[in-house]
Scaffold this motif. Structure first.
Motif, PDB file in Angstrom:
ATOM      1  N   ALA A 165       4.294  67.033  24.327  1.00 27.36           N
ATOM      2  CA  ALA A 165       5.501  67.167  25.147  1.00 27.36           C
ATOM      3  C   ALA A 165       5.142  67.217  26.634  1.00 27.36           C
ATOM      4  N   ILE A 207       8.893  77.973  17.909  1.00 25.34           N
ATOM      5  CA  ILE A 207       9.406  76.645  18.263  1.00 25.34           C
ATOM      6  C   ILE A 207       8.769  76.285  19.603  1.00 25.34           C
ATOM      7  N   LEU A 214      10.145  71.376  21.208  1.00 26.68           N
ATOM      8  CA  LEU A 214      11.416  71.102  21.883  1.00 26.68           C
ATOM      9  C   LEU A 214      11.540  71.842  23.215  1.00 26.68           C
ATOM     10  N   LEU A 273       9.505  70.153  25.711  1.00 32.44           N
ATOM     11  CA  LEU A 273      10.064  68.847  26.061  1.00 32.44           C
ATOM     12  C   LEU A 273      11.142  68.971  27.143  1.00 32.44           C
ATOM     13  N   ALA A 274      11.689  70.178  27.317  1.00 34.45           N
ATOM     14  CA  ALA A 274      12.789  70.366  28.271  1.00 34.45           C
ATOM     15  C   ALA A 274      12.461  69.888  29.684  1.00 34.45           C
ATOM     16  N   PHE A 310      19.818  71.674  27.030  1.00 31.92           N
ATOM     17  CA  PHE A 310      19.030  71.146  25.925  1.00 31.92           C
ATOM     18  C   PHE A 310      18.562  72.253  24.984  1.00 31.92           C
ATOM     19  N   GLN A 311      18.216  73.417  25.543  1.00 32.90           N
ATOM     20  CA  GLN A 311      17.656  74.495  24.726  1.00 32.90           C
ATOM     21  C   GLN A 311      18.713  75.389  24.079  1.00 32.90           C
ATOM     22  N   ILE A 353      19.504  75.063  20.344  1.00 28.92           N
ATOM     23  CA  ILE A 353      18.378  75.504  19.507  1.00 28.92           C
ATOM     24  C   ILE A 353      18.418  77.015  19.340  1.00 28.92           C
TER      25      ILE A 353
END
Length: 238
Positions: free
Chosen positions: A24, A166, A169, A172-173, A217-218, A221
């Motif tokens: 990422a 996690i 992801l 990746l933010a 984005f987060q 999740i």
């Protein structure tokens, strides 16, 4: 006859987590390189580019304190400890920190907006010799001031998700920040110029859009992991 696989060793888990975070981060770095090349191609080594970098330095310096600095470093172990005792209490702590961090950084951002000319005189006094450049830099500082809040909240969410194991992801933010910057560099400067607005403001908009995407984005999740917004909110506790 099949051979059953044994439990995954701690070393393998660490290696896997490191690998996905590395992937990422690599993607984010590649996008960052594309961003830098586009910025140079569109704006070149001009005084306006200098104006952006000077303006961007201010939220970046504060970001080291609130986002990747002591605040986040202190939060993650405390959140992990609380989660081991009582998950609901840990989730309440997360959102209490969200409120506290939001209030603190919004207050600092407002001060930055109000005192932008004074701050610029302090960090780049030579800009006073170019009034137009000074004016544009002040506006860029004001546009990007809320980035401190956005990136701090994004770092808080990332820390919470990391405690849930996690990694990919959240890591990746930051790539979304570079994507937002790239899109703004490609499409906004000419549009702004058609409105007689300096095209360099596209970079300031890109910074804010990128920070917003990191938070948005987060958030889903967090909801999927069951650590979405929940009270009670306690800013101060014994």
């Amino acid at each position: 006859m099949t051979v059953s696989e044994g439990p995954i060793s701690p070393f393998a888990k660490i290696f896997k987590s490191s690998a996905v975070m590395g992937a990422a981060t690599l993607l984010s770095r590649v996008l960052g390189l594309v961003r830098e090349q586009l910025l140079a191609a569109v704006f070149g080594a001009s005084g306006l580019t200098d104006a952006f970098w000077v303006a961007y330095r201010i939220p970046n310096l504060l970001r080291d304190l609130f986002a990747e600095g002591s605040f986040s470093a202190a939060f993650v172990p405390i959140f992990t400890e609380e989660k081991e005792k009582a998950r609901n209490r840990a989730i309440s702590l997360l959102w209490s920190m969200f409120v506290l961090l939001g209030i603190t950084t919004i207050f600092i951002s407002c001060l930055t907006i109000i005192f932008a000319p004074n701050i610029l005189e302090l960090i780049a006094p030579n800009f006073l010799d170019a009034p137009k450049k000074f004016e544009i830099t002040v506006m860029l500082i004001r546009i990007m001031a809320p980035f401190l809040t956005l990136v701090s909240i994004a770092a808080l969410f990332m820390g919470a998700l990391n405690t849930e194991k996690i990694f990919f992801l959240p890591a990746l933010a930051p790539a979304f920040f570079n994507v937002a910057m790239i899109l703004c560099i490609l499409f906004l400067p000419n549009f702004f110029k058609s409105l007689s607005i300096p095209g360099i403001y596209a970079l300031g908009i890109g910074v804010i859009l990128g920070g917003t995407l990191q938070v948005i984005f987060q958030f889903p999740i967090l909801l999927r992991k069951g650590i979405g917004p929940r009270g009670p909110i306690k800013i101060f506790s014994k």
